[in-house]
Scaffold this active site. Structure first.
Site, PDB file in Angstrom:
ATOM      1  N   ASP A 161      -5.805   9.649   9.260  1.00 39.02           N
ATOM      2  CA  ASP A 161      -4.407   9.291   9.758  1.00 39.02           C
ATOM      3  C   ASP A 161      -4.077   9.928  11.056  1.00 39.02           C
ATOM      4  O   ASP A 161      -4.524  11.194  11.383  1.00 39.02           O
ATOM      5  CB  ASP A 161      -3.696   9.589   8.558  1.00 39.02           C
ATOM      6  CG  ASP A 161      -3.710   8.518   7.410  1.00 39.02           C
ATOM      7  OD1 ASP A 161      -3.806   7.345   7.516  1.00 39.02           O
ATOM      8  OD2 ASP A 161      -3.839   9.358   6.347  1.00 39.02           O
ATOM      9  N   GLU A 189       0.868  -1.160  -0.105  1.00 35.81           N
ATOM     10  CA  GLU A 189      -0.033   0.043   0.093  1.00 35.81           C
ATOM     11  C   GLU A 189       0.941   1.399  -0.065  1.00 35.81           C
ATOM     12  O   GLU A 189       1.831   1.440   0.863  1.00 35.81           O
ATOM     13  CB  GLU A 189      -0.927   0.042   1.188  1.00 35.81           C
ATOM     14  CG  GLU A 189      -2.194  -0.860   1.282  1.00 35.81           C
ATOM     15  CD  GLU A 189      -3.099  -0.707   2.157  1.00 35.81           C
ATOM     16  OE1 GLU A 189      -2.968   0.017   3.171  1.00 35.81           O
ATOM     17  OE2 GLU A 189      -4.008  -1.533   2.078  1.00 35.81           O
TER      18      GLU A 189
END
EC number: 4.2.1.20
Length: 271
Positions: A60, A49
């Protein structure tokens, strides 16, 4: 079958679980991203990824937010990330690459142009964090038409309806976020993960990768006991943040290799 589908089929045939590491493209050094991708593959990654840096990465935690900020400050863009994938593909035609990011850069490029450019670069999947599955049918269809698997997130709070909506549009695998909150959080509860996966599997006929909160070989192994794949990101980004530049690739490959051994141990029945 797509490269991702082939990878998971091979893992299933071998009785093994997948390892999906994440790094942010361009961090710590845009010139080193392709080298780091190869280090991930050499360490034992099944799928890579690759994060597309974005100025407001709402899902995040602070580690990946900082990595996005550093990459953006060095001029990394969606176009440069696609160039990285193309250069990676010059040496590695086997390891699937999934771009993970946010809608804004893709929408600025246009979904059709992005699909064509990603296909030509050798991208295998795309996970757009802020695209809800219920509103993503057209986008997912465009990705699949280009041979790219649209991948979606599920969470502990996902309802049966949301899981079913993902089942209608996703391919490749689904990414189950094992914790409420942002990436890099702690307090992983493997039993709660194990309890949620049957509800996902009954509505989404795809492998389930589990991430968020996986920081070492022990937690990776525990998650691999109940999931089809283990996704690890913040710990790797933190390693790169702290490593001496000349040691970064070797340290990354070494840590991923430790995870690989642990996960392969989990996949085998006890003697």
């Amino acid at each position: 079958m797509s490269r991702i589908q082939n990878t998971f089929a091979a893992l299933a045939a071998q009785g093994r679980k997948g390892l999906i590491p994440f790094i942010t493209a361009g961090d710590p050094d845009p010139a080193k991203t392709v080298e780091l991708m190869h280090a991930l593959a050499e360490g034992g990654a099944d799928v890579i990824e690759l994060g597309v840096p974005f100025s407001d990465p709402m899902a995040d935690g602070p580690v990946i937010q900082r990595s996005s900020e550093r990459a953006l400050a060095k001029g990394v863009t969606l176009h440069s990330v696609l160039d990285d994938v193309k250069r990676f593909r010059a040496r590695d035609q086997k390891t699937p690459v999934v771009l993970m990011g946010y809608a804004n850069p893709i929408e600025r490029m246009g979904a059709d142009a992005f699909a064509a450019a990603a296909r030509d670069a050798g991208v295998d999947g795309v996970l757009v964090v802020d695209y809800p599955p219920e509103e993503s049918h057209d986008f997912a269809a465009k990705m699949r038409a280009a041979g790219i698997d649209p991948i979606f997130l599920l969470a502990p709070t996902s309802t049966d309806d949301r899981i079913a909506a993902v089942g209608q549009v996703a391919s490749g695998y689904v990414y189950y976020v094992s914790l409420k909150g942002v990436t890099g959080a702690a307090n992983l509860d493997v039993s709660s993960i194990a309890g949620k996966i049957p509800a996902i599997k009954s509505r989404v006929p795809l492998p389930v990768g589990v991430g968020f909160g996986i920081r070492d070989a022990a937690t990776a192994r525990a998650v691999a006991e109940v999931a089809d794949a283990v996704v690890i990101g913040s710990r790797l980004v933190q390693l790169l943040e702290q490593a001496a530049p000349e040691r970064a690739a070797a340290e990354l490959a070494g840590f991923v290799a430790e995870l690989r051994v642990a996960i392969d141990g989990a996949a085998k029945p006890a003697a």
